[in-house]
Design an enzyme around this catalytic site. Structure first.
Site, PDB file in Angstrom:
ATOM      1  CB  ALA B  10       8.064 -23.141 -10.030  1.00  0.00           C
ATOM      2  CB  THR B  77       4.060 -11.884  -9.628  1.00  0.00           C
ATOM      3  OG1 THR B  77       4.622 -10.774  -8.929  1.00  0.00           O
ATOM      4  CG2 THR B  77       2.583 -12.011  -9.280  1.00  0.00           C
ATOM      5  CB  VAL B 133      17.800 -14.176   0.971  1.00  0.00           C
ATOM      6  CG1 VAL B 133      19.304 -14.418   1.030  1.00  0.00           C
ATOM      7  CG2 VAL B 133      17.508 -12.716   0.714  1.00  0.00           C
ATOM      8  CG  ASP B 201      18.838 -15.030  -8.647  1.00  0.00           C
ATOM      9  OD1 ASP B 201      17.665 -14.730  -8.358  1.00  0.00           O
ATOM     10  OD2 ASP B 201      19.473 -15.953  -8.087  1.00  0.00           O
ATOM     11  CE  LYS B 205      18.258 -15.726  -4.919  1.00  0.00           C
ATOM     12  NZ  LYS B 205      18.743 -16.921  -5.647  1.00  0.00           N
TER      13      LYS B 205
END
Lengths: 175, 313
Positions: B10, B77, B133, B201, B205
């Site tokens: 995406a 990637t 981030v 995830d 960040k």
């Protein structure tokens, strides 16, 4: 005069709801119990974390009367944040999640009060799936100033032991 | 600038499609199977249709394509943990031949920050990673503007999926599993949502924020991470009775990196709803800074990537 009768200065920090007559109602118990008012600093424009107005009162009374004065204030519904060197009134809200009933909720609460020198002010429990399933509880604890982290540590420890999940408040930045 | 885009998911796809709009030229585009190079500019639409039809944007080996002419490598990637490969090798190839690197891939910055900075020191190329981030939110450039020494802490809501689930559970009184399936139907949650709902995830960040604020020292292993999977609806109800709610909050402070569900005031700044993200920076002399916006999505993340590319011009 003996030492216990010599009037000494004391400072009391109160928080008042912003309504007419509140200040007078807060000062009367001081005079009624032998305290001599020295100064009042009414911090209008400043708000406490609960949205109330902080008031600092300097008074003079014999050391052995001071406890009576503070008790009288509390009895009159005045929130005393700090009296002398001792601070009260910091609150800490946490959620506990898990098998609260199986792990003996009252024992959990007793342990927290005992080990953390905190007072349970409010408790709300929700067990929508019944007593045997996981449930949640909201605890509001009153702690002494600066002791929040210690109390949280104790809550975490007790919860760990009982395999309960703690949802802690975010101390900073949440306003 | 001549831009090489590695990764055609995406984000990589959006970077390639939007590059021209930002005045940049794509001279290389690669996915995991192959690459296409054109010094006069890759025909992005053609390459992407080729991928649709044949499974790859081109026939060239990715390693050969990385040796082609370009000014900046966009590494988009998928994020991998541990050695952060193959992303890290792509970055190494670019820096060793003195090209700039812009990362959308969190792996190298979260897991191998010191290695990355070492490579950058030995190169004429620079490394930027705004997109890692908070998606479109300019968090890292804000920190850079203030100077990391003038930011004492960073915290916020940094995972849109977890935030969507918690805010839907609160608003509708539904349980976790129900809202998760809804989120999956809407494309807000992946088929395997672990990375988002277990806090990984958001933690990556915050690790990146910790590295930027303290000049390195953190990887995922240093973070304390709790997810939202076992938060029942009853906990959210109890919080609401008290004017509060629960959000998955990430923090990077001098005490370390921590992610977990926390009680926050329900009308407070941090209680954003839906997939919205927010970052709060504590500054030394300017109080608190709140920046919110879209934290994920192809075009949103690509806009952060292309802003980095422009900074390198």
């Amino acid at each position: 005069m003996s030492d216990s009768e010599t009037p000494q200065p004391h400072t009391v920090r109160l928080e008042l709801v912003d309504e007419p007559g509140q200040l007078l109602a807060a000062l009367r118990p001081i005079a009624d119990n032998g305290g001599n008012l020295l100064s009042i600093y009414h911090e209008r424009g400043n708000l406490t974390p609960r949205g109330h107005i902080p008031v600092e009162v300097d008074l003079e009374c014999p050391p052995d009367r001071f406890g009576t004065v503070v008790d009288a204030l509390r009895k009159n519904g005045v929130n005393v944040i700090q009296a002398g060197a001792e601070r009260y009134g910091e609150q800490l809200t946490v959620l506990l999640v898990g098998h609260l009933v199986d792990t003996d909720l009252s024992d959990t609460l007793r342990s927290i009060e005992k080990c953390a020198s905190a007072t349970l002010e409010d408790l709300s429990v929700s067990a929508p799936e019944g007593r045997d399933e996981e449930s949640s509880a909201r605890l509001r604890l009153a702690t002494q100033a600066g002791k929040r982290a210690d109390v949280l540590g104790v809550v975490r420890e007790i919860a760990d032991r009982k395999e309960l999940r703690v949802v802690e408040p975010l101390a900073e930045g949440s306003k | 600038m001549r831009v090489a885009v590695v990764g055609a998911g995406a984000v990589g796809r959006s970077v390639a499609e939007l590059a021209a709009d930002y005045g940049q030229e794509v001279t290389m585009l690669a996915d995991s199977r192959g690459a296409v190079v054109d010094a006069d500019g890759v025909d992005v639409a053609a390459a992407l249709s080729r991928k649709e039809a044949n499974g790859s944007v081109g026939d060239m080996e990715v390693s050969d394509a990385l040796a082609a002419e370009y000014d900046v490598l966009v590494e988009a990637t998928p994020t991998t943990l541990g050695d952060a490969e193959p992303g890290f090798s792509h970055v190494r190839a670019a820096l060793e031949s003195n090209r700039h690197v812009v990362l959308a891939n969190k792996g190298p910055v979260a897991e191998r920050y010191e290695d990355l900075r070492d490579l950058e020191h030995g190169s004429d190329g620079d490394v930027l990673f705004e997109a890692t981030v908070g998606g479109a939110i300019p968090v890292l450039s804000a920190i850079d503007d203030f100077g990391p020494d003038h930011i004492t802490a960073a915290r916020g809501v940094l995972n849109g999926t977890a935030n969507f689930i918690l805010s839907r559970m609160t608003a509708e009184g539904l349980d976790y599993d129900h809202v998760l399936s809804e989120a999956q139907d809407l494309g807000v949650a992946e088929a395997d949502p672990s990375f988002d709902v277990e806090g990984t995830d958001a933690a990556l960040k915050c690790v990146i924020l910790g590295n930027v604020l303290h000049d390195g020292g953190y990887s995922l292993a240093d973070a304390t991470v709790e997810g939202i999977r076992d938060i029942p609806g009853s906990a959210l109800e109890l919080a609401a009775e008290d004017g509060q709610t629960i959000r998955l909050i990430g923090e990077a402070t001098p005490d370390g990196v921590r992610v977990g569900p926390r009680l926050v005031p329900e009308n407070g700044t941090l209680a954003v709803t839906g997939t919205q993200n927010i970052v709060q920076l504590e500054t030394t002399h300017a109080g608190r800074l709140n920046i919110s916006g879209r934290g994920a999505g192809g075009p949103e993340t690509a806009s952060a990537v292309l802003s980095d590319v422009r900074r390198l011009e």
